[in-house]
Design an enzyme around this catalytic site. Structure first.
Site, short mmCIF file in Angstrom:
data_model
loop_
_atom_site.label_atom_id
_atom_site.label_comp_id
_atom_site.label_asym_id
_atom_site.label_seq_id
_atom_site.Cartn_x
_atom_site.Cartn_y
_atom_site.Cartn_z
CB ALA A 169 -0.91 -0.01 1.23
CG HIS A 170 -0.18 4.03 1.68
ND1 HIS A 170 -1.39 4.55 1.31
CD2 HIS A 170 -0.40 3.33 2.82
CE1 HIS A 170 -2.31 4.19 2.19
NE2 HIS A 170 -1.74 3.45 3.11
NE ARG A 171 2.29 5.09 -6.85
CZ ARG A 171 1.79 4.21 -7.71
NH1 ARG A 171 2.33 3.01 -7.85
NH2 ARG A 171 0.76 4.53 -8.45
CG LEU A 172 4.95 2.82 1.97
CD1 LEU A 172 4.51 2.86 3.43
CD2 LEU A 172 6.12 3.79 1.77
CG HIS A 173 5.93 -0.85 -4.30
ND1 HIS A 173 4.58 -1.02 -4.17
CD2 HIS A 173 6.11 0.17 -5.16
CE1 HIS A 173 3.96 -0.13 -4.94
NE2 HIS A 173 4.87 0.61 -5.54
#
Ligand SMILES: Cc1cc2nc3c(=O)[nH]c(=O)nc-3n(C[C@H](O)[C@H](O)[C@H](O)COP(=O)(O)O)c2cc1C
Length: 192
Positions: A169-173
């Site tokens: 989520a939220h580009r916190l890959h």
């Protein structure tokens, strides 16, 4: 130090087989020839183990020509349904003739004939020419097992670098990178 992450790849691949509507074994293979220009195309993964990742193709194709000039490749799986990618890089070698024969024997007869009929990556004047070649090959092998063509077999990419990327989520890959150096594998994380 850690081990080659084969179990992790196996578990992601098994999940992809469940989740993907088609071709979970499809991967992009990128090569670079003597001119330094990269090119990329899809192939199918047909075997993998601690030695590497195997695909089959025509040894006179453009990709094979590039691999003769520069025997390194990069592979990429994108399992969209799982929002995951796996990136693999390393040197490439040909599989043994016995391994090529064994895999060729598992292909459908139509695919075996197709391997003989196709001059992969060469210019073709019309579809009809290819169909006529296919017909001629069908007649040539009428009533006998189709042998593996000498110009058709597998390449194995031996990983030196393999990255597992998971969407979060939220580009916190999450990016887990495994690299092979000298004595063994090391694992680290990368900023997404
Ligand atoms: C999903 C998919 C899987 C493919 N699998 C293979 C394969 O296993 N081997 C192969 O030679 N070409 C395969 N192809 C065709 C290649 O993408 C490509 O057109 C062909 O190998 C010629 O590439 P080249 O001219 O760069 O050598 C596949 C294409 C797609 C879209």
């Amino acid at each position: 130090m850690t081990d080659f992450p084969l179990p992790l790849f196996d578990s992601w691949f098994a999940e992809a087989r469940q989740a993907e509507p088609n071709d979970p074994e499809a991967m992009a293979v990128a090569t670079v020839g003597a001119d330094g220009r990269p090119s990329v195309r899809m192939v199918l993964l047909k075997g993998h183990d601690e030695r590497g990742f195997v695909f089959y193709t025509n040894y006179e194709s453009r990709k094979a020509e590039q691999l003769r000039e520069n025997s390194r490749a990069a592979l990429l799986f994108h399992w969209k349904s799982l929002r995951r990618q796996v990136r693999i890089e390393g040197p490439v070698s040909k599989v043994s003739a016995a391994e090529g024969d064994a895999y060729f024997a598992t292909r459908s007869r139509d695919s075996q004939l197709g391997a003989w009929a196709s001059d992969q990556s060469r210019p073709l004047d019309s579809r009809a020419t290819f169909e006529a070649r296919y017909q001629a090959i069908t007649e040539r092998f009428q009533g006998v097992d189709v042998p593996r063509p000498p110009h058709w077999s597998g390449f194995r990419v031996a990983p030196e670098r393999i990255e597992f990327w998971q969407d979060r989520a939220h580009r916190l890959h999450e990016r887990r990178l495994f690299t092979l150096d000298g004595d063994g594998w090391t694992e680290g994380l990368l900023y997404p």
